[in-house]
Design a protein around this motif. Structure first.
Motif, mmCIF file in Angstrom:
data_model
loop_
_atom_site.group_PDB
_atom_site.id
_atom_site.type_symbol
_atom_site.label_atom_id
_atom_site.label_comp_id
_atom_site.label_asym_id
_atom_site.label_seq_id
_atom_site.Cartn_x
_atom_site.Cartn_y
_atom_site.Cartn_z
ATOM 1 N N GLU A 54 20.725 57.080 -33.829
ATOM 2 C CA GLU A 54 21.912 56.731 -34.617
ATOM 3 C C GLU A 54 23.133 56.547 -33.718
ATOM 4 O O GLU A 54 24.034 55.768 -34.021
ATOM 5 C CB GLU A 54 22.204 57.816 -35.658
ATOM 6 C CG GLU A 54 21.217 57.848 -36.813
ATOM 7 C CD GLU A 54 21.505 58.995 -37.766
ATOM 8 O OE1 GLU A 54 22.479 59.743 -37.526
ATOM 9 O OE2 GLU A 54 20.766 59.147 -38.765
ATOM 10 N N GLU A 59 15.033 59.565 -34.700
ATOM 11 C CA GLU A 59 15.876 58.769 -35.597
ATOM 12 C C GLU A 59 17.319 59.260 -35.540
ATOM 13 O O GLU A 59 18.260 58.446 -35.523
ATOM 14 C CB GLU A 59 15.344 58.851 -37.024
ATOM 15 C CG GLU A 59 14.057 58.069 -37.247
ATOM 16 C CD GLU A 59 13.523 58.198 -38.659
ATOM 17 O OE1 GLU A 59 12.853 57.254 -39.118
ATOM 18 O OE2 GLU A 59 13.777 59.246 -39.300
ATOM 19 N N LYS A 60 17.500 60.554 -35.494
ATOM 20 C CA LYS A 60 18.844 61.121 -35.401
ATOM 21 C C LYS A 60 19.506 60.729 -34.090
ATOM 22 O O LYS A 60 20.690 60.360 -34.048
ATOM 23 C CB LYS A 60 18.779 62.643 -35.541
ATOM 24 C CG LYS A 60 20.137 63.322 -35.565
ATOM 25 C CD LYS A 60 19.996 64.824 -35.801
ATOM 26 C CE LYS A 60 21.366 65.496 -35.846
ATOM 27 N NZ LYS A 60 21.236 66.968 -36.082
#
Length: 267
Positions: free
Chosen positions: A135, A131-132
């Motif tokens: 981004e 998820e990081k």
């Protein structure tokens, strides 16, 4: 026995579901890799720090198999990121005696854009770290290579990767003797008259997970392609063995793996 499938990546490329890899006896690695190619492997999993890139090149050369028919996955060492990516990528290409690789590991979108890496991916990424990454990533990783076996099914991670179009690749796929000696695995193996390892690899492929079993023995390399199609109830029995147990990457006495805690890794 089921045919070994290929998994289509988000790049459109089709990657074989079962890879050959070896990290033992580096000077003779080409012999084991050549044996694997003769047994049917068309995906070779290597890395700069395995010391088997040159052996991979030699094996492909000796096999007579066209380079275009062999998928090569290589990886950068964790100290080779940032400004060192290009330098060590070039070294890997030189070692492999090729002008491109099919999959390499890092945030190397420029290399992907150049065509010298046909796909880029990550390794040991949890949902938290994916998820990081997503981004800011312009290119969604094609593959995430992680420890995975029946005692560590990582269903949440698989669901996330499926949703994002990321293919999971399992290392330590048979869980060493810890999982291969499990009573349920052995009972199912007896049913299909194959080895516990073949049952576990069949389970992975049925889940849509590619695998990199490590074997230098010719018969075992051949066995890795001779996989039964498991009945749905047998798949469910294996699913039920999940206990979130890391074997290859068990934390040390300080609760860390490679210097990080499970929390930091998102595990």
């Amino acid at each position: 026995m089921a045919d070994v499938p290929k998994f289509k990546l988000n790049t459109g490329a089709e990657m074989p579901a079962i890879a050959g890899t070896t990290q033992e006896r580096r000077r003779e690695a080409w012999r084991f890799i050549l044996s694997g190619l003769k047994s049917g492997y068309r995906l070779i999993d290597t890395a700069w720090n395995y010391g088997t890139e040159k052996g991979t090149a030699e094996a492909i050369r000796k096999s007579g198999i066209p380079r275009s028919d062999v998928w090569i996955t290589t990886k950068l060492h964790h100290q080779h990121h940032g400004p060192y990516v290009e330098e060590f990528f070039e070294e890997s290409l030189k070692n492999l005696e090729t002008d491109y690789v099919d999959l390499t590991w890092a945030r190397m979108e420029k290399l992907y854009d150049s065509g010298r890496a046909k796909a880029i991916g990550v390794s040991n990424f949890s949902v938290k770290n994916l998820e990081k990454l997503l981004e800011t990533a312009k290119v969604v990783p094609a593959v995430n290579q992680v420890e995975m076996h029946p005692y560590l099914a990582q269903q949440e991670l698989k669901d996330f990767c499926d949703d994002k179009g990321i293919v999971l690749t399992a290392y330590t796929p048979t869980g060493y003797d810890t999982v291969r000696s499990d009573a349920v695995i052995n009972e199912i193996a007896e049913k299909y008259k194959v080895s516990p390892a073949q049952i576990i690899l069949s389970w992975h492929v049925a889940r849509g997970v590619s695998v990199v079993p490590r074997s230098s023995k010719e018969q075992r390399q051949k066995d890795n392609f001779n996989l039964p199609k498991l009945d749905p109830e047998d798949i469910k029995r294996i699913d039920a063995l999940d206990r979130n147990q890391r074997i290859c990457n068990a934390a040390n006495e300080r609760g860390k793996v490679w210097g990080w805690t499970y929390e930091q890794l998102g595990w």
